[in-house]
Design an enzyme around this catalytic site. Structure first.
Site, mmCIF file in Angstrom:
data_model
loop_
_atom_site.group_PDB
_atom_site.id
_atom_site.type_symbol
_atom_site.label_atom_id
_atom_site.label_comp_id
_atom_site.label_asym_id
_atom_site.label_seq_id
_atom_site.Cartn_x
_atom_site.Cartn_y
_atom_site.Cartn_z
ATOM 1 N N ARG A 153 0.826 -1.218 0.000
ATOM 2 C CA ARG A 153 0.000 0.000 0.000
ATOM 3 C C ARG A 153 0.857 1.264 0.000
ATOM 4 O O ARG A 153 0.562 2.236 -0.700
ATOM 5 C CB ARG A 153 -0.939 -0.011 1.213
ATOM 6 C CG ARG A 153 -1.975 -1.132 1.158
ATOM 7 C CD ARG A 153 -2.746 -1.269 2.446
ATOM 8 N NE ARG A 153 -3.641 -0.134 2.665
ATOM 9 C CZ ARG A 153 -3.553 0.695 3.710
ATOM 10 N NH1 ARG A 153 -2.600 0.533 4.612
ATOM 11 N NH2 ARG A 153 -4.411 1.687 3.852
ATOM 12 N N ILE A 154 1.934 1.259 0.804
ATOM 13 C CA ILE A 154 2.788 2.448 0.880
ATOM 14 C C ILE A 154 3.590 2.608 -0.404
ATOM 15 O O ILE A 154 3.662 3.706 -0.972
ATOM 16 C CB ILE A 154 3.709 2.376 2.108
ATOM 17 C CG1 ILE A 154 2.879 2.469 3.398
ATOM 18 C CG2 ILE A 154 4.744 3.498 2.069
ATOM 19 C CD1 ILE A 154 3.673 2.206 4.669
ATOM 20 N N ASP A 173 8.924 -6.258 -6.545
ATOM 21 C CA ASP A 173 8.160 -6.949 -5.513
ATOM 22 C C ASP A 173 7.986 -8.403 -5.955
ATOM 23 O O ASP A 173 7.932 -8.688 -7.161
ATOM 24 C CB ASP A 173 6.784 -6.291 -5.307
ATOM 25 C CG ASP A 173 6.170 -6.626 -3.962
ATOM 26 O OD1 ASP A 173 5.977 -5.701 -3.154
ATOM 27 O OD2 ASP A 173 5.876 -7.821 -3.716
ATOM 28 N N PRO A 204 8.519 -4.984 4.326
ATOM 29 C CA PRO A 204 8.648 -5.455 5.704
ATOM 30 C C PRO A 204 10.007 -6.127 5.856
ATOM 31 O O PRO A 204 10.595 -6.580 4.872
ATOM 32 C CB PRO A 204 7.503 -6.463 5.849
ATOM 33 C CG PRO A 204 7.290 -6.968 4.460
ATOM 34 C CD PRO A 204 7.578 -5.801 3.553
ATOM 35 N N ASN A 209 15.130 -10.885 3.582
ATOM 36 C CA ASN A 209 15.634 -9.625 3.029
ATOM 37 C C ASN A 209 16.472 -8.817 4.006
ATOM 38 O O ASN A 209 16.764 -7.643 3.766
ATOM 39 C CB ASN A 209 14.489 -8.776 2.457
ATOM 40 C CG ASN A 209 13.493 -8.333 3.525
ATOM 41 O OD1 ASN A 209 13.790 -8.332 4.711
ATOM 42 N ND2 ASN A 209 12.292 -7.956 3.086
ATOM 43 N N ALA A 231 11.196 2.302 5.789
ATOM 44 C CA ALA A 231 10.601 0.999 6.088
ATOM 45 C C ALA A 231 11.178 0.422 7.369
ATOM 46 O O ALA A 231 10.643 0.650 8.459
ATOM 47 C CB ALA A 231 10.809 0.056 4.904
ATOM 48 N N ARG A 232 12.278 -0.332 7.269
ATOM 49 C CA ARG A 232 12.927 -0.927 8.429
ATOM 50 C C ARG A 232 14.443 -0.832 8.254
ATOM 51 O O ARG A 232 14.978 -1.078 7.171
ATOM 52 C CB ARG A 232 12.520 -2.398 8.597
ATOM 53 C CG ARG A 232 11.121 -2.582 9.182
ATOM 54 C CD ARG A 232 11.053 -2.084 10.623
ATOM 55 N NE ARG A 232 9.749 -2.258 11.251
ATOM 56 C CZ ARG A 232 8.781 -1.356 11.266
ATOM 57 N NH1 ARG A 232 8.958 -0.202 10.626
ATOM 58 N NH2 ARG A 232 7.654 -1.587 11.891
ATOM 59 N N ASP A 256 14.671 7.378 7.743
ATOM 60 C CA ASP A 256 13.775 7.524 8.891
ATOM 61 C C ASP A 256 13.924 6.349 9.854
ATOM 62 O O ASP A 256 13.394 6.385 10.947
ATOM 63 C CB ASP A 256 12.310 7.622 8.428
ATOM 64 C CG ASP A 256 11.367 7.949 9.577
ATOM 65 O OD1 ASP A 256 11.643 8.911 10.316
ATOM 66 O OD2 ASP A 256 10.359 7.236 9.746
#
Length: 327
Positions: A153-154, A173, A204, A209, A231-232, A256
């Site tokens: 979605r993002i 993806d 995620p 990954n 993201a992470r 971020d």
């Protein structure tokens, strides 16, 4: 039903917790601190617990199991801070939440623009009345090829927004989406690393990954590539990123999230000596922007996070299908 909320924030979440717990007839227990072995007993008598990005390891999971907790709902999209295997072992259900993708998409585009326009250095110079031009000439987004890793979605919202700038867009993806194909071309990682001037991450974090972008990946990228991560942190090998910035392979970065951020963000740590050496190194670069995991932080997102966490617990209690169920 009864739900115990850890990491309960009076200044932003409280109004939504009170609103939705009243609306759904939930008896709410609260603790403003993160869950620990020392305060886990506060949730005794509550079968449902809601948290944010607090580490729930095997030992803490067992403690919750021992006091009768049946489910832990994290008020976040990511759930890599929860030991999923331990949850399965002790029979504790885990869920996450969803929220408007616009908050992170907006923030991502902001970091992109700040990175390519060298805004960190412009603002630093402005603070000391240095209005000179050398070193702050930027680039324009329409002239850049952008790779979006992750088209959930993002990622889809970011692609939609970037299409308005006129960028050439690649996407990656495991599961392709027809809506994405209206604006972007799906490609493999090698193509994205080779062709893109800017790469943004929206995946995620999984075992598969972890450190997706490391020394080998940086080696395949264009010189001066811009990296954005909302993201992470674990998707990028931090030490490899530092090396790539120092060598000039990475021309700018907007981050971020970083590795090893648990226990640091969302607290006042200005008087503490933090054992986060990589963070200090990254913040010292003139071409790197580091923000404290804030991309999600809007009024709409906070409302969604609280509401969906409560709804997830209710659905589990009622034996209904839970769209946020992880295990």
């Amino acid at each position: 039903m009864k739900i115990f909320a850890y990491n309960y924030r009076e200044f932003d979440e409280a109004e939504y917790f009170q609103k939705f717990s009243k609306e759904y007839g939930v008896e709410l227990g609260i603790c403003t601190d993160a869950p620990t072995l020392e305060n886990a007993h506060l949730a005794e008598g509550y079968e449902y617990v809601t948290i944010i990005t607090s580490k729930i390891d095997r030992e803490l999971m067992k403690k919750f199991h021992d006091i009768g907790v049946k489910m832990i709902s994290t008020r976040t999209i990511g759930y890599d801070h929860v030991d999923i295997e331990a949850a399965k072992e002790f029979g504790i259900h885990v869920s996450n939440v969803s929220y408007s993708p616009e908050c992170v998409a907006d923030y991502t585009v902001m970091l992109m623009l700040m990175s390519v326009r060298k805004m960190k250095r412009i603002m630093q110079r402005g603070e000391i009345n240095d209005f000179s031009l050398p070193g702050i000439q930027g680039r324009e987004l329409p002239n850049l090829t952008v790779g979006v890793l992750g088209t959930g979605r993002i990622g889809q919202a970011v692609i939609r927004d970037l299409s308005g700038f006129g960028c050439k867009l690649y996407a990656y993806d495991k599961y392709e989406n027809d809506a994405v194909k209206e604006h972007a071309q799906y490609a493999d990682l090698d193509t994205i690393y080779r062709e893109c001037d800017l790469i943004t991450l929206h995946m995620p974090l999984t075992e598969d990954n972890f450190h997706l972008i490391g020394r080998e990946a940086f080696g395949r990228m264009k010189d001066g590539v811009v990296i954005v991560n909302t993201a992470r942190g674990g998707l990028i090998d931090t030490k490899a990123l530092i090396e790539a910035i120092e060598s000039g392979k990475v021309g700018a970065a907007g981050l971020d999230v970083i590795e090893d951020e648990f226990g640091m963000y969302y607290y006042d740590r200005k008087s503490d000596v933090l054992s986060k050496r990589d963070l200090y190194i990254l913040r010292g670069f003139p071409n790197v922007i580091v923000t404290p995991h804030m991309a999600f932080y809007t009024d709409q997102a906070v409302s969604d996070m609280v509401k969906h966490s409560i709804e997830s617990c209710i659905l589990r209690e009622e034996g209904k299908e839970d769209p946020w169920a992880v295990v």
